[in-house]
Design a protein around this motif. Structure first.
Motif, PDB file in Angstrom:
ATOM      1  N   PRO A  84     100.380 -35.364  60.287  1.00  0.00           N
ATOM      2  CA  PRO A  84     100.937 -36.309  61.277  1.00  0.00           C
ATOM      3  C   PRO A  84     100.799 -37.754  60.822  1.00  0.00           C
ATOM      4  N   GLY A  85     101.588 -38.623  61.469  1.00  0.00           N
ATOM      5  CA  GLY A  85     101.434 -40.059  61.258  1.00  0.00           C
ATOM      6  C   GLY A  85     102.162 -40.614  60.057  1.00  0.00           C
ATOM      7  N   LEU A  86     103.206 -39.917  59.561  1.00  0.00           N
ATOM      8  CA  LEU A  86     103.932 -40.375  58.382  1.00  0.00           C
ATOM      9  C   LEU A  86     105.388 -40.642  58.719  1.00  0.00           C
ATOM     10  N   ARG A  87     105.989 -41.570  57.983  1.00  0.00           N
ATOM     11  CA  ARG A  87     107.413 -41.870  58.135  1.00  0.00           C
ATOM     12  C   ARG A  87     108.024 -42.109  56.756  1.00  0.00           C
ATOM     13  N   ARG A 108     102.996 -45.140  56.841  1.00  0.00           N
ATOM     14  CA  ARG A 108     102.491 -44.719  58.141  1.00  0.00           C
ATOM     15  C   ARG A 108     103.566 -44.917  59.206  1.00  0.00           C
ATOM     16  N   THR A 109     103.368 -44.331  60.355  1.00  0.00           N
ATOM     17  CA  THR A 109     104.355 -44.370  61.426  1.00  0.00           C
ATOM     18  C   THR A 109     104.669 -45.799  61.840  1.00  0.00           C
ATOM     19  N   VAL A 110     105.938 -46.138  61.779  1.00  0.00           N
ATOM     20  CA  VAL A 110     106.420 -47.458  62.193  1.00  0.00           C
ATOM     21  C   VAL A 110     107.754 -47.250  62.895  1.00  0.00           C
ATOM     22  N   VAL A 140     109.699 -32.615  64.327  1.00  0.00           N
ATOM     23  CA  VAL A 140     109.008 -33.682  63.615  1.00  0.00           C
ATOM     24  C   VAL A 140     110.055 -34.686  63.140  1.00  0.00           C
ATOM     25  N   LEU A 156     110.912 -37.536  60.861  1.00  0.00           N
ATOM     26  CA  LEU A 156     110.363 -38.112  59.636  1.00  0.00           C
ATOM     27  C   LEU A 156     110.877 -39.511  59.348  1.00  0.00           C
ATOM     28  N   GLY A 157     111.956 -39.920  60.055  1.00  0.00           N
ATOM     29  CA  GLY A 157     112.420 -41.287  59.866  1.00  0.00           C
ATOM     30  C   GLY A 157     113.920 -41.398  59.719  1.00  0.00           C
TER      31      GLY A 157
END
Length: 319
Positions: free
Chosen positions: A82-85, A192-194, A278, A280-281
């Motif tokens: 978790p917490g990735l982009r 990281r998540t943005v 999920v 991812l961006g």
């Protein structure tokens, strides 16, 4: 007396090392990474752990190859950490050279060190020019060449990316030995998540979606979330979830941006349909190709439809 200004903070980028890899070549395409700290790592999980735990600001990792398909290690890591982009994608042509210790001749080569994937992509050339050779598997192509130089393996030559010649003194025995001259690897820069960046009109949205169960039409139900909104999928790959047979997640690249009304509507549909989505961006496509779609899927069509529904609910008179 005026104190000298403190040097600006430098950003750290993790990448699959050592120097000279295709991953380093991908990182070299990132303008904001130039002049910053480049941290070589040994594998994808280590690169992503650097990001999650704050040792790096972003990591460059391979996610897809035009010959071998998806990089499953990367896909599974992005599905479970978790917490990735994904904040950008970059394309690197896959070219291979055959290198050896200085003074080696091609006719001296009997044992070739290479990563198994690279070796498989050079079989035709090797069969034509070194028909009696043997293969020594290596953890990476650059590592194969360095270990050959160090004398830690008995390989006579190594398959490596051309960039290794910028970092090590090696004998170039042959260039462009890959069987597919159009081979390309797609890399993604992960942070990281943005919040997603603003749409450019040439964007891609990456998702991982689990099916709700193993029943007839489940995959069709998922695909309809995109098809009924005019969204093209440039990647659709299945990966086992791993908890039991018949359970799969799908790695998806969809043309468009989450700020697009049609994409946002599709994500809402997926959220209602899937037990786990999920995001991812959304990020600019590497080829910068503008995403085209029929007029009936334009943003203002979705907005007008919602306004029409609100009017029905509120009891407002119809035009």
């Amino acid at each position: 007396m005026t104190e000298p200004a403190a040097p600006p903070d430098r950003r750290t980028y993790s990448y699959l090392g050592p120097a000279g890899t295709f991953t380093e070549a991908a990182l070299a395409q990132v303008p904001e990474a130039r002049g910053q700290i480049w941290h070589p790592v040994r594998n994808v999980p280590e690169a992503l752990a650097d990001v999650v735990e704050g040792r790096s600001d972003a990591a460059m990792i391979a996610i897809e190859n035009s010959v071998d398909g998806g990089v499953t290690t990367t896909q599974d890591a992005l599905a479970t950490i978790p917490g990735l982009r994904i904040i950008g994608e970059y394309l690197v042509p896959v070219r291979f050279v055959l290198v050896a210790v200085p003074g080696t001749r091609l006719e001296d080569v009997a044992l070739v060190a290479a990563h198994p994937v690279a070796y498989a992509q050079c079989l035709q050339w090797l069969g034509a020019h070194l028909p009696a050779h043997a293969h020594l598997p290596a953890s990476s192509n650059v590592a194969a060449a360095i270990e050959m130089l160090d004398g830690t393996t008995n390989a006579d030559a190594a398959i490596a990316p051309p960039g290794i010649l910028d970092h090590h003194e090696l004998e170039l025995l042959a260039e462009d030995i890959g069987d597919n001259p159009n081979a390309v690897t797609r890399f993604v820069l992960v942070g990281r998540t943005v919040a997603p960046p603003s749409p450019t009109g040439a964007d891609k949205t990456s998702l991982i979606v689990e099916l709700p169960g193993d029943h007839p039409g489940a995959l069709l139900d998922m695909l309809e979330q995109f098809a009924t909104r005019g969204i093209n999928l440039s990647l659709l790959a299945s990966r086992p979830i791993g908890d039991e047979l018949g359970r799969y997640r799908f790695v998806i690249d969809a043309d468009g941006h989450v700020f697009d009304e049609r994409m946002a509507d599709a994500l809402l549909g997926l959220r209602r349909f899937s037990p786990n989505v999920v995001f991812l961006g959304s990020y600019p496509r590497a080829d910068r190709a503008i995403v085209h779609y029929p007029d009936r899927y334009a943003d203002d069509v979705f907005v007008e439809a919602r306004d029409w529904l609100r009017g029905l609910i509120s009891g407002a008179p119809e035009d």
